[in-house]
Scaffold this motif. Structure first.
Motif, PDB file in Angstrom:
ATOM      1  N   ILE A   1       0.843  -1.200   0.000  1.00  0.00           N
ATOM      2  CA  ILE A   1       0.000   0.000   0.000  1.00  0.00           C
ATOM      3  C   ILE A   1       0.877   1.248   0.000  1.00  0.00           C
ATOM      4  O   ILE A   1       1.787   1.390   0.825  1.00  0.00           O
ATOM      5  N   VAL A   2       0.574   2.127  -0.946  1.00  0.00           N
ATOM      6  CA  VAL A   2       1.223   3.434  -1.016  1.00  0.00           C
ATOM      7  C   VAL A   2       0.151   4.498  -0.836  1.00  0.00           C
ATOM      8  O   VAL A   2      -0.863   4.488  -1.540  1.00  0.00           O
ATOM      9  N   LYS A   3       0.350   5.380   0.119  1.00  0.00           N
ATOM     10  CA  LYS A   3      -0.577   6.474   0.367  1.00  0.00           C
ATOM     11  C   LYS A   3       0.034   7.762  -0.174  1.00  0.00           C
ATOM     12  O   LYS A   3       1.148   8.127   0.199  1.00  0.00           O
ATOM     13  N   LEU A   4      -0.711   8.430  -1.040  1.00  0.00           N
ATOM     14  CA  LEU A   4      -0.243   9.661  -1.671  1.00  0.00           C
ATOM     15  C   LEU A   4      -1.136  10.830  -1.280  1.00  0.00           C
ATOM     16  O   LEU A   4      -2.359  10.706  -1.231  1.00  0.00           O
ATOM     17  N   GLY A   5      -0.500  11.975  -1.037  1.00  0.00           N
ATOM     18  CA  GLY A   5      -1.244  13.189  -0.732  1.00  0.00           C
ATOM     19  C   GLY A   5      -1.585  13.298   0.735  1.00  0.00           C
ATOM     20  O   GLY A   5      -1.487  12.336   1.496  1.00  0.00           O
ATOM     21  N   SER A   6      -1.981  14.523   1.119  1.00  0.00           N
ATOM     22  CA  SER A   6      -2.199  14.796   2.533  1.00  0.00           C
ATOM     23  C   SER A   6      -3.304  15.833   2.699  1.00  0.00           C
ATOM     24  O   SER A   6      -3.033  17.016   2.881  1.00  0.00           O
ATOM     25  N   PRO A   7      -4.563  15.423   2.657  1.00  0.00           N
ATOM     26  CA  PRO A   7      -5.654  16.390   2.802  1.00  0.00           C
ATOM     27  C   PRO A   7      -5.772  16.972   4.203  1.00  0.00           C
ATOM     28  O   PRO A   7      -6.362  18.036   4.382  1.00  0.00           O
ATOM     29  N   SER A   8      -5.217  16.299   5.207  1.00  0.00           N
ATOM     30  CA  SER A   8      -5.385  16.738   6.595  1.00  0.00           C
ATOM     31  C   SER A   8      -4.073  17.159   7.249  1.00  0.00           C
ATOM     32  O   SER A   8      -4.002  17.290   8.470  1.00  0.00           O
ATOM     33  N   GLY A   9      -3.027  17.346   6.451  1.00  0.00           N
ATOM     34  CA  GLY A   9      -1.757  17.775   7.009  1.00  0.00           C
ATOM     35  C   GLY A   9      -0.877  16.635   7.481  1.00  0.00           C
ATOM     36  O   GLY A   9       0.188  16.874   8.066  1.00  0.00           O
ATOM     37  N   SER A  10      -1.278  15.396   7.256  1.00  0.00           N
ATOM     38  CA  SER A  10      -0.442  14.255   7.624  1.00  0.00           C
ATOM     39  C   SER A  10       0.640  14.047   6.567  1.00  0.00           C
ATOM     40  O   SER A  10       0.733  14.804   5.602  1.00  0.00           O
ATOM     41  N   LEU A  11       1.450  13.016   6.730  1.00  0.00           N
ATOM     42  CA  LEU A  11       2.542  12.762   5.807  1.00  0.00           C
ATOM     43  C   LEU A  11       2.004  12.521   4.401  1.00  0.00           C
ATOM     44  O   LEU A  11       1.075  11.750   4.210  1.00  0.00           O
ATOM     45  N   ALA A  12       2.621  13.165   3.403  1.00  0.00           N
ATOM     46  CA  ALA A  12       2.088  13.138   2.034  1.00  0.00           C
ATOM     47  C   ALA A  12       2.563  11.937   1.235  1.00  0.00           C
ATOM     48  O   ALA A  12       2.145  11.767   0.078  1.00  0.00           O
ATOM     49  N   TYR A  13       3.410  11.110   1.803  1.00  0.00           N
ATOM     50  CA  TYR A  13       3.850   9.893   1.121  1.00  0.00           C
ATOM     51  C   TYR A  13       4.169   8.839   2.171  1.00  0.00           C
ATOM     52  O   TYR A  13       5.012   9.051   3.049  1.00  0.00           O
ATOM     53  N   VAL A  14       3.498   7.698   2.083  1.00  0.00           N
ATOM     54  CA  VAL A  14       3.784   6.567   2.964  1.00  0.00           C
ATOM     55  C   VAL A  14       3.773   5.309   2.111  1.00  0.00           C
ATOM     56  O   VAL A  14       2.822   5.065   1.361  1.00  0.00           O
ATOM     57  N   ASP A  15       4.832   4.517   2.227  1.00  0.00           N
ATOM     58  CA  ASP A  15       4.955   3.269   1.467  1.00  0.00           C
ATOM     59  C   ASP A  15       5.107   2.135   2.475  1.00  0.00           C
ATOM     60  O   ASP A  15       6.156   1.976   3.098  1.00  0.00           O
ATOM     61  N   TYR A  16       4.040   1.350   2.653  1.00  0.00           N
ATOM     62  CA  TYR A  16       4.045   0.294   3.656  1.00  0.00           C
ATOM     63  C   TYR A  16       4.653  -0.989   3.092  1.00  0.00           C
ATOM     64  O   TYR A  16       4.555  -1.255   1.888  1.00  0.00           O
ATOM     65  N   PRO A  17       5.242  -1.812   3.961  1.00  0.00           N
ATOM     66  CA  PRO A  17       5.656  -3.158   3.526  1.00  0.00           C
ATOM     67  C   PRO A  17       4.426  -3.950   3.093  1.00  0.00           C
ATOM     68  O   PRO A  17       3.289  -3.601   3.425  1.00  0.00           O
ATOM     69  N   ALA A  18       4.666  -5.044   2.395  1.00  0.00           N
ATOM     70  CA  ALA A  18       3.560  -5.829   1.851  1.00  0.00           C
ATOM     71  C   ALA A  18       2.734  -6.482   2.958  1.00  0.00           C
ATOM     72  O   ALA A  18       3.269  -6.977   3.951  1.00  0.00           O
ATOM     73  N   PHE A  19       1.419  -6.449   2.772  1.00  0.00           N
ATOM     74  CA  PHE A  19       0.474  -7.165   3.613  1.00  0.00           C
ATOM     75  C   PHE A  19      -0.050  -8.364   2.824  1.00  0.00           C
ATOM     76  O   PHE A  19       0.421  -8.652   1.726  1.00  0.00           O
ATOM     77  N   GLN A  20      -1.041  -9.051   3.376  1.00  0.00           N
ATOM     78  CA  GLN A  20      -1.652 -10.182   2.674  1.00  0.00           C
ATOM     79  C   GLN A  20      -3.083  -9.836   2.289  1.00  0.00           C
ATOM     80  O   GLN A  20      -3.857  -9.327   3.100  1.00  0.00           O
ATOM     81  N   CYS A  21      -3.439 -10.103   1.045  1.00  0.00           N
ATOM     82  CA  CYS A  21      -4.802  -9.946   0.549  1.00  0.00           C
ATOM     83  C   CYS A  21      -5.270 -11.274  -0.034  1.00  0.00           C
ATOM     84  O   CYS A  21      -4.468 -12.168  -0.282  1.00  0.00           O
ATOM     85  N   ARG A  22      -6.560 -11.381  -0.238  1.00  0.00           N
ATOM     86  CA  ARG A  22      -7.117 -12.586  -0.846  1.00  0.00           C
ATOM     87  C   ARG A  22      -8.230 -12.215  -1.808  1.00  0.00           C
ATOM     88  O   ARG A  22      -9.030 -11.317  -1.535  1.00  0.00           O
ATOM     89  N   VAL A  23      -8.264 -12.907  -2.930  1.00  0.00           N
ATOM     90  CA  VAL A  23      -9.350 -12.795  -3.908  1.00  0.00           C
ATOM     91  C   VAL A  23     -10.051 -14.146  -3.949  1.00  0.00           C
ATOM     92  O   VAL A  23      -9.391 -15.182  -4.037  1.00  0.00           O
ATOM     93  N   ARG A  24     -11.388 -14.128  -3.882  1.00  0.00           N
ATOM     94  CA  ARG A  24     -12.117 -15.391  -3.929  1.00  0.00           C
ATOM     95  C   ARG A  24     -13.417 -15.207  -4.708  1.00  0.00           C
ATOM     96  O   ARG A  24     -13.915 -14.097  -4.862  1.00  0.00           O
ATOM     97  N   ALA A  25     -13.933 -16.307  -5.195  1.00  0.00           N
ATOM     98  CA  ALA A  25     -15.176 -16.274  -5.960  1.00  0.00           C
ATOM     99  C   ALA A  25     -16.349 -15.946  -5.043  1.00  0.00           C
ATOM    100  O   ALA A  25     -16.440 -16.453  -3.926  1.00  0.00           O
TER     101      ALA A  25
END
Length: 207
Positions: free
Chosen positions: A95-119
């Motif tokens: 997950i990469v977070k871009l921009g800062s509408p509330s004055g927080s950090l304008a760029y955050v790049d998190y390590p990989a998490f786990q997601c799942r796709v299923r029918a």
């Protein structure tokens, strides 16, 4: 919004290490995401290109130009390739977070998490399984370049997802796009928490 209620059952799935239980879309009457999404979410998706440009500008203006450039296609607005359906299974999701509408950090790049796709019958469900902010929802067909994600956000140690439409602060809408071989991104415009745009990069685990 007559088609909203049937979606709610699916979005009440537990937010744990798996997505247990049988698919729960038996009564979903439509595959048209426009009839499912709230008016506010339809507007967010409609304005996504403007939001993407604003998020990039905010990150660059805050001094993160080199980090944004290093993202390559992941943060290039027109990088979408002809869409191919994601195979069901487990995914690494960065997950990469871009921009800062509330004055927080304008760029955050998190390590990989786990997601799942299923029918989920003839649709697919996508859920982020780990981390303190966990989107969970459905993928709807749209055009040749994307699917539309509609879901809600699970926070912290919550064990169940809030129903879609119950709280605009938790509702999420986004565009799932293919940006490479076995590489997709989920763009989440104005996610209400911390950033102007969230980008989730998805790659199959084990590939």
């Amino acid at each position: 919004m007559r088609h909203l209620i049937p979606l709610l059952a699916l979005l009440a799935l537990p937010a744990c290490a798996t997505l247990p239980g049988d698919p729960m879309v038996d009564t979903l009457e439509t595959r048209d995401w426009r009839q499912v999404a709230t008016e506010g979410d339809r507007e967010r998706l409609r304005n996504m290109s403007v939001t993407f440009d604003r998020a990039l500008r905010e990150a660059r203006n805050a001094g993160f130009t080199s980090q944004v450039d290093a993202l390559g296609a992941l943060a290039t607005p027109d990088a979408a390739l002809p869409f191919t359906t994601m195979p069901n299974g487990n995914y690494s999701c960065r997950i990469v977070k871009l921009g800062s509408p509330s004055g927080s950090l304008a760029y955050v790049d998190y390590p990989a998490f786990q997601c799942r796709v299923r029918a989920e019958r003839d649709l697919q469900g996508l859920a982020k399984l780990t981390g303190s902010q966990r989107p969970i929802g459905l993928l709807f067909p749209d055009d040749d370049l994307r699917q539309v994600f509609i879901g809600t956000l699970v926070l912290g140690d919550e064990s169940r997802a809030m129903r879609y439409g119950a709280d605009p602060e938790r509702d999420m809408i986004g565009a799932l796009q293919r940006i490479g071989e076995k590489r997709w991104r989920l763009l989440l415009p104005e996610p209400r928490f911390e950033s102007t745009l969230d980008i989730i990069e998805l790659t199959p685990i084990g590939d």
